[in-house]
Scaffold this motif. Structure first.
Motif, PDB file in Angstrom:
ATOM      1  N   ARG A   1       0.864  -1.366  -0.042  1.00  0.00           N
ATOM      2  CA  ARG A   1      -0.045   0.029  -0.273  1.00  0.00           C
ATOM      3  C   ARG A   1       0.897   1.267   0.089  1.00  0.00           C
ATOM      4  O   ARG A   1       0.493   2.221  -0.948  1.00  0.00           O
ATOM      5  CB  ARG A   1      -0.895  -0.194   1.258  1.00  0.00           C
ATOM      6  CG  ARG A   1      -1.828   1.226   1.341  1.00  0.00           C
ATOM      7  CD  ARG A   1      -2.629   1.341   0.371  1.00  0.00           C
ATOM      8  NE  ARG A   1      -3.404   2.812   0.334  1.00  0.00           N
ATOM      9  CZ  ARG A   1      -4.459   3.060   1.069  1.00  0.00           C
ATOM     10  NH1 ARG A   1      -4.845   2.028   1.691  1.00  0.00           N
ATOM     11  NH2 ARG A   1      -5.068   4.228   0.915  1.00  0.00           N
TER      12      ARG A   1
ATOM     13  N   ASP B   1       1.072   3.827  -3.297  1.00  0.00           N
ATOM     14  CA  ASP B   1       0.880   5.156  -3.214  1.00  0.00           C
ATOM     15  C   ASP B   1       1.993   6.070  -3.392  1.00  0.00           C
ATOM     16  O   ASP B   1       1.854   7.484  -3.842  1.00  0.00           O
ATOM     17  CB  ASP B   1       0.196   5.588  -1.760  1.00  0.00           C
ATOM     18  CG  ASP B   1      -1.409   5.056  -1.711  1.00  0.00           C
ATOM     19  OD1 ASP B   1      -1.875   4.370  -2.744  1.00  0.00           O
ATOM     20  OD2 ASP B   1      -2.099   5.214  -0.614  1.00  0.00           O
TER      21      ASP B   1
ATOM     22  N   VAL C   1       0.621   9.235   4.905  1.00  0.00           N
ATOM     23  CA  VAL C   1      -0.905   8.573   4.690  1.00  0.00           C
ATOM     24  C   VAL C   1      -1.356   7.554   4.339  1.00  0.00           C
ATOM     25  O   VAL C   1      -2.199   6.708   4.866  1.00  0.00           O
ATOM     26  CB  VAL C   1      -1.460   9.770   3.635  1.00  0.00           C
ATOM     27  CG1 VAL C   1      -2.908   9.520   3.103  1.00  0.00           C
ATOM     28  CG2 VAL C   1      -1.460  11.134   4.078  1.00  0.00           C
ATOM     29  N   ALA C   2      -0.602   6.800   3.659  1.00  0.00           N
ATOM     30  CA  ALA C   2      -0.905   5.314   3.292  1.00  0.00           C
ATOM     31  C   ALA C   2      -0.613   4.210   4.247  1.00  0.00           C
ATOM     32  O   ALA C   2      -1.459   3.402   4.460  1.00  0.00           O
ATOM     33  CB  ALA C   2       0.153   4.744   2.152  1.00  0.00           C
TER      34      ALA C   2
ATOM     35  N   ASP D   1      -3.587   5.303   6.695  1.00  0.00           N
ATOM     36  CA  ASP D   1      -4.891   4.742   5.998  1.00  0.00           C
ATOM     37  C   ASP D   1      -4.878   3.270   6.139  1.00  0.00           C
ATOM     38  O   ASP D   1      -5.821   2.445   6.457  1.00  0.00           O
ATOM     39  CB  ASP D   1      -5.100   5.189   4.662  1.00  0.00           C
ATOM     40  CG  ASP D   1      -5.269   6.584   4.322  1.00  0.00           C
ATOM     41  OD1 ASP D   1      -5.661   7.336   5.104  1.00  0.00           O
ATOM     42  OD2 ASP D   1      -5.023   6.922   3.001  1.00  0.00           O
ATOM     43  N   TRP D   2      -3.702   2.408   5.863  1.00  0.00           N
ATOM     44  CA  TRP D   2      -3.791   1.067   5.793  1.00  0.00           C
ATOM     45  C   TRP D   2      -4.031   0.635   7.442  1.00  0.00           C
ATOM     46  O   TRP D   2      -5.016  -0.287   7.451  1.00  0.00           O
ATOM     47  CB  TRP D   2      -2.354   0.446   5.425  1.00  0.00           C
ATOM     48  CG  TRP D   2      -2.579  -1.174   5.628  1.00  0.00           C
ATOM     49  CD1 TRP D   2      -3.094  -1.800   4.256  1.00  0.00           C
ATOM     50  CD2 TRP D   2      -2.221  -2.009   6.229  1.00  0.00           C
ATOM     51  NE1 TRP D   2      -3.039  -3.136   4.858  1.00  0.00           N
ATOM     52  CE2 TRP D   2      -2.271  -3.286   5.980  1.00  0.00           C
ATOM     53  CE3 TRP D   2      -1.754  -1.917   7.795  1.00  0.00           C
ATOM     54  CZ2 TRP D   2      -2.107  -4.445   6.864  1.00  0.00           C
ATOM     55  CZ3 TRP D   2      -1.370  -2.949   8.401  1.00  0.00           C
ATOM     56  CH2 TRP D   2      -1.727  -4.095   8.015  1.00  0.00           C
TER      57      TRP D   2
ATOM     58  N   GLU E   1      -5.772   2.020   9.650  1.00  0.00           N
ATOM     59  CA  GLU E   1      -6.929   2.424  10.251  1.00  0.00           C
ATOM     60  C   GLU E   1      -8.059   1.403   9.397  1.00  0.00           C
ATOM     61  O   GLU E   1      -9.140   0.910  10.058  1.00  0.00           O
ATOM     62  CB  GLU E   1      -7.395   4.234   9.681  1.00  0.00           C
ATOM     63  CG  GLU E   1      -8.646   4.442  10.145  1.00  0.00           C
ATOM     64  CD  GLU E   1      -8.926   5.857   9.890  1.00  0.00           C
ATOM     65  OE1 GLU E   1      -9.700   6.593  10.704  1.00  0.00           O
ATOM     66  OE2 GLU E   1      -8.279   6.503   9.073  1.00  0.00           O
ATOM     67  N   ALA E   2      -7.702   1.052   8.246  1.00  0.00           N
ATOM     68  CA  ALA E   2      -8.661  -0.076   7.457  1.00  0.00           C
ATOM     69  C   ALA E   2      -8.332  -1.387   7.781  1.00  0.00           C
ATOM     70  O   ALA E   2      -9.380  -2.212   7.477  1.00  0.00           O
ATOM     71  CB  ALA E   2      -8.456   0.260   5.906  1.00  0.00           C
TER      72      ALA E   2
ATOM     73  N   GLY F   1      -6.477  11.746  11.453  1.00  0.00           N
ATOM     74  CA  GLY F   1      -6.697  12.782  10.342  1.00  0.00           C
ATOM     75  C   GLY F   1      -5.725  13.898  10.540  1.00  0.00           C
ATOM     76  O   GLY F   1      -4.690  14.367  10.038  1.00  0.00           O
TER      77      GLY F   1
ATOM     78  N   ARG G   1      -2.028  12.600  10.250  1.00  0.00           N
ATOM     79  CA  ARG G   1      -1.572  12.594   8.822  1.00  0.00           C
ATOM     80  C   ARG G   1      -0.861  14.002   8.458  1.00  0.00           C
ATOM     81  O   ARG G   1       0.228  13.991   7.953  1.00  0.00           O
ATOM     82  CB  ARG G   1      -2.748  12.348   7.895  1.00  0.00           C
ATOM     83  CG  ARG G   1      -3.135  10.960   7.843  1.00  0.00           C
ATOM     84  CD  ARG G   1      -4.539  10.703   6.928  1.00  0.00           C
ATOM     85  NE  ARG G   1      -5.001   9.291   7.037  1.00  0.00           N
ATOM     86  CZ  ARG G   1      -5.769   8.803   8.112  1.00  0.00           C
ATOM     87  NH1 ARG G   1      -6.144   9.574   8.902  1.00  0.00           N
ATOM     88  NH2 ARG G   1      -6.238   7.665   7.783  1.00  0.00           N
TER      89      ARG G   1
END
Length: 194
Positions: free
Chosen positions: A71, A75, A91-92, A95-96, A98-99, A178, A181
């Motif tokens: 990921r 990105d 950010v990647a 994001d990963w 968090e997901a 957020g 980041r």
């Protein structure tokens, strides 16, 4: 080919079950029997595909780590600027996490019991994903866009702070991802100014 795909499907089922088992019971609950009960694969098949419980844990660690690195790489390598590269990596990563909360928790917990660096294959796969990012950072350094550092230090400056933020967030600290980041991208960029 059907045998390979069936073996891959079995391995994926076992690793999915292992992740769910870990999510419910932590590392202590990650036993051969608990995984077998969850996925319905025979104990013999588990041993055939993974060797033992640590083999399952190491395979799950590898799958999770490589998914995270894939990921980040996907990105980050789409960016052109040094600042974009740094921001995209941060950010990647977040994001990963968090997901993929359970897989991220496993990444932070597993090294306490495993020695992922003892797997030459894993070290090689990780290096293959990190090397293009380091090369891009070195290109930006050669162009005078970021500080010139030994390659490993780019990862430490950019990802070290992000990993600690993720670890704390996963542990329940009230961190706004957020906001993280933005702040982490800004501070990493400042730290890497030439």
């Amino acid at each position: 080919m059907a045998t390979t795909s069936r073996a891959e499907h079995t391995r994926a089922r076992v690793l999915d079950a292992a992740l769910r088992t870990f999510a419910e019971g932590g590392l202590a609950g990650l036993t051969i029997q608990a995984i077998r009960d969850r996925c319905g694969v025979s104990v013999g098949s588990l041993y055939h595909h993974f060797g033992n419980r640590d083999g399952i844990a190491l395979a799950l660690y590898e799958r999770s780590l490589l998914a995270l690195l894939d990921r980040i790489q996907a990105d980050a390598l789409r960016t052109r600027s040094a600042k974009g590269l740094i921001r995209a990596m941060i950010v990647a990563y977040l994001d990963w996490v968090e997901a993929n909360v359970d897989a991220a928790r496993f990444l932070f917990a597993a090294p306490a019991e495993l020695d992922p660096l003892a797997s030459p294959a894993l070290v090689q796969r990780k290096r293959a994903r990190v090397l293009p990012l380091a090369q891009r950072a070195l290109e930006h350094a050669a162009a005078g866009e970021v500080a010139s550092l030994p390659p490993a230090y780019y990862e430490l400056v950019v990802i070290g702070q992000v990993a600690e933020t993720a670890r704390r967030w996963l542990g329940g600290e009230p961190i706004d991802l957020g906001e993280a980041r933005t702040i982490l991208a800004r501070t990493a960029w400042r730290a890497l100014q030439p």
